[in-house]
Structure formats: C-alpha cells, structure tokens
Design a protein around this motif. Structure first.
Motif, mmCIF file in Angstrom:
data_model
loop_
_atom_site.group_PDB
_atom_site.id
_atom_site.type_symbol
_atom_site.label_atom_id
_atom_site.label_comp_id
_atom_site.label_asym_id
_atom_site.label_seq_id
_atom_site.Cartn_x
_atom_site.Cartn_y
_atom_site.Cartn_z
ATOM 1 N N THR A 164 0.815 -1.218 0.000
ATOM 2 C CA THR A 164 0.000 0.000 0.000
ATOM 3 C C THR A 164 0.846 1.263 0.000
ATOM 4 O OG1 THR A 164 -0.146 -0.118 2.411
ATOM 5 C CG2 THR A 164 -1.965 -1.068 1.159
ATOM 6 N N SER A 165 2.173 1.115 0.093
ATOM 7 C CA SER A 165 3.013 2.315 0.098
ATOM 8 C C SER A 165 3.293 2.830 -1.313
ATOM 9 C CB SER A 165 4.336 2.027 0.817
ATOM 10 O OG SER A 165 5.124 1.169 0.048
ATOM 11 N N ILE A 166 2.838 2.102 -2.330
ATOM 12 C CA ILE A 166 3.072 2.540 -3.704
ATOM 13 C C ILE A 166 1.922 3.429 -4.163
ATOM 14 C CG2 ILE A 166 3.264 1.768 -6.107
ATOM 15 C CD1 ILE A 166 4.674 -0.711 -5.083
ATOM 16 N N ASN A 167 2.253 4.614 -4.659
ATOM 17 C CA ASN A 167 1.247 5.523 -5.191
ATOM 18 C C ASN A 167 0.990 5.139 -6.643
ATOM 19 O OD1 ASN A 167 -0.139 7.687 -6.361
ATOM 20 N ND2 ASN A 167 0.808 9.170 -5.000
ATOM 21 N N ILE A 168 -0.122 4.449 -6.880
ATOM 22 C CA ILE A 168 -0.389 3.923 -8.223
ATOM 23 C C ILE A 168 -0.636 5.043 -9.223
ATOM 24 C CG2 ILE A 168 -2.882 3.596 -7.918
ATOM 25 C CD1 ILE A 168 -2.366 0.890 -9.493
ATOM 26 N N GLU A 169 -1.241 6.135 -8.760
ATOM 27 C CA GLU A 169 -1.486 7.255 -9.668
ATOM 28 C C GLU A 169 -0.171 7.857 -10.151
ATOM 29 O OE1 GLU A 169 -4.226 11.280 -9.976
ATOM 30 O OE2 GLU A 169 -4.657 9.772 -8.469
ATOM 31 N N GLU A 170 0.774 7.980 -9.213
ATOM 32 C CA GLU A 170 2.097 8.508 -9.581
ATOM 33 C C GLU A 170 2.813 7.559 -10.538
ATOM 34 O OE1 GLU A 170 6.314 9.511 -7.387
ATOM 35 O OE2 GLU A 170 4.478 9.672 -6.218
ATOM 36 N N SER A 171 2.718 6.250 -10.268
ATOM 37 C CA SER A 171 3.372 5.259 -11.128
ATOM 38 C C SER A 171 2.809 5.304 -12.547
ATOM 39 C CB SER A 171 3.186 3.849 -10.559
ATOM 40 O OG SER A 171 3.761 3.753 -9.284
ATOM 41 N N LEU A 172 1.474 5.375 -12.653
ATOM 42 C CA LEU A 172 0.836 5.397 -13.971
ATOM 43 C C LEU A 172 1.044 6.716 -14.699
ATOM 44 C CD1 LEU A 172 -2.513 3.552 -13.190
ATOM 45 C CD2 LEU A 172 -0.724 2.767 -14.738
ATOM 46 N N SER A 173 1.218 7.799 -13.942
ATOM 47 C CA SER A 173 1.337 9.114 -14.575
ATOM 48 C C SER A 173 2.589 9.233 -15.440
ATOM 49 C CB SER A 173 1.311 10.238 -13.527
ATOM 50 O OG SER A 173 2.483 10.190 -12.743
ATOM 51 N N TYR A 174 3.604 8.404 -15.155
ATOM 52 C CA TYR A 174 4.790 8.394 -16.017
ATOM 53 C C TYR A 174 4.433 7.908 -17.419
ATOM 54 C CZ TYR A 174 7.634 9.090 -11.849
ATOM 55 O OH TYR A 174 8.185 9.608 -10.707
ATOM 56 N N LEU A 175 3.377 7.092 -17.499
ATOM 57 C CA LEU A 175 2.953 6.547 -18.784
ATOM 58 C C LEU A 175 1.842 7.382 -19.410
ATOM 59 C CD1 LEU A 175 2.878 4.212 -20.922
ATOM 60 C CD2 LEU A 175 1.178 3.111 -19.439
ATOM 61 N N THR A 176 0.771 7.618 -18.658
ATOM 62 C CA THR A 176 -0.438 8.210 -19.243
ATOM 63 C C THR A 176 -0.630 9.698 -18.929
ATOM 64 O OG1 THR A 176 -1.678 7.267 -17.382
ATOM 65 C CG2 THR A 176 -1.720 6.058 -19.447
ATOM 66 N N LYS A 177 0.334 10.296 -18.223
ATOM 67 C CA LYS A 177 0.315 11.749 -17.965
ATOM 68 C C LYS A 177 -1.034 12.204 -17.394
ATOM 69 C CE LYS A 177 4.333 11.690 -19.984
ATOM 70 N NZ LYS A 177 5.508 11.529 -19.147
ATOM 71 N N ASP A 178 -1.650 13.244 -18.025
ATOM 72 C CA ASP A 178 -2.877 13.824 -17.472
ATOM 73 C C ASP A 178 -4.116 12.957 -17.693
ATOM 74 O OD1 ASP A 178 -2.632 14.309 -20.191
ATOM 75 O OD2 ASP A 178 -3.730 16.188 -20.142
ATOM 76 N N LEU A 179 -3.966 11.851 -18.426
ATOM 77 C CA LEU A 179 -5.094 10.923 -18.616
ATOM 78 C C LEU A 179 -5.164 9.871 -17.501
ATOM 79 C CD1 LEU A 179 -4.901 10.244 -22.469
ATOM 80 C CD2 LEU A 179 -6.564 11.662 -21.265
ATOM 81 N N THR A 180 -4.230 9.922 -16.565
ATOM 82 C CA THR A 180 -4.165 8.914 -15.506
ATOM 83 C C THR A 180 -5.457 8.812 -14.685
ATOM 84 O OG1 THR A 180 -1.766 9.141 -15.382
ATOM 85 C CG2 THR A 180 -2.851 8.133 -13.489
#
Length: 197
Positions: A40-56
């Motif tokens: 639970t310490s992983i911020n999934i939104e931050e991880s995905l934002s590297y890929l999908t930017k503002d569409l995350t």
C-alpha cells in the motif's frame, strides 16, 4: 458516470494508446508491479502518470469502474478489447488498492534523489500515497545517519510489526546494502593508509 462521457473518456485513452507503441504492455507491467505486491506504500497514480500523464485519473476511473464500453466509435476496437482485458484482470485488485491507500494517506510511497556533481549537498524528495511530498537537502554524512536510523527501525518492525515482504525486494535491499558496505570499507582502508603516511 454518464455513458456518453464515459465513452468520450475511453476514446481519449484509445487515441493515446494508439499513438504509443508498446504502451499497453507498459500499462500491464505497471499494474502487475503495483497491485500484486500487497504494497500500500506505492502511489499507483504517480506510477501510472509516467505513462499516461494527465489521462491517468481517467484510466484509473475506467479500470476501477463497474461500467465497460464494449464497442468503439473509432478504429480502435482492438485496443478497446485489450484495455477491457486489462480492466477485467485488474479492476478488483485496483479497487482494493485504492481502498487501502485511501485509509493510509500518510504512508510513504517513494523517494527520489538527485546527486549533484562536485557538491556536498544533494536533494531528496519523499512522497506519500496522497500525493504530498517533502523536499530536503542531505550530505553523505547525514544520509549515513538516516540510513542507520531506518535500519534500526526496520529491525524493530520485523520483530514487532505485521508485514508482507516480497523476496525480490529483500534480495534487492541486500544487494544494494552490500554495495554500500563494500564502498565504505574501501573508503576506510584508503583513509587508514592516508593516516599512516
């Protein structure tokens, strides 16, 4: 969510994935990594934002939602099918992850470090699962002190706490710790030789 808005949002995602070869594979990798570790310490939104930017936020909302778009108005039906396969596989784990992290907003999710050339001071950023972060400066000496404290705390939490550790994470920590120990022992040897002269 309104069906037309959902369809429009999904079309934005499909346009994005259509322009980036291999991005669906990257999406699967990120979801696999973040959701299958019970971490639970992983911020999934931050991880995905590297890929999908503002569409995350749209991507997370669609994968976690109970609604599925079956047909695409555009020529991206193959991408929609692939996205829906990912949704079917990760929707439930994603919902569980969101529930866990929303109950623990102060958990640390990541640390990023910038080492400056020819400088005593370096930068560190600590990020929480709720997206807040703290920027600070450190020296090599102060970082050794911090590492010592964290090591002590980790030992205590292993004895007193409840945890679920992935064996790969343990192997990575041991490997990196051994590198640090080797470097410090090397440094001591050279310092001792210098003192003898």
């Amino acid at each position: 969510m309104d069906a037309r808005k959902l369809k429009a949002d999904v079309n934005k995602l499909l346009e994005f994935f259509n322009k980036r070869t291999g991005s669906m594979d990257s999406l699967k990798f990120i979801l696999e990594y973040t959701l299958n570790q019970d971490n639970t310490s992983i911020n999934i939104e931050e991880s995905l934002s590297y890929l999908t930017k503002d569409l995350t936020p749209i991507l997370i909302s669609y994968i976690a939602s109970d609604n599925t778009i079956e047909e695409s108005d555009s020529d991206f039906q193959h991408l929609l099918d692939e996205l829906n396969n990912i949704k079917a596989m990760y929707s439930l784990p994603l919902k569980k992850h969101i529930d866990k992290t929303s109950n623990n907003p102060f958990l640390l999710s990541s640390a990023s470090i910038n080492i400056e050339d020819n400088s005593n001071y370096h930068k560190i950023r600590l990020s929480r699962v709720d997206g807040k972060s703290l920027d600070a400066l450190f020296t090599t000496a102060s970082m050794l002190g911090i590492i010592s404290i964290f090591s002590n705390v980790t030992v205590q939490s292993l004895h007193k706490g409840i945890f679920n550790l992935d064996s790969r994470l343990i192997d990575h920590y041991i490997e990196e710790s051994n590198k640090l120990i080797d470097n410090l022992e090397n440094l001591k040897k050279h310092a001792d030789k210098f003192k003898e002269k």
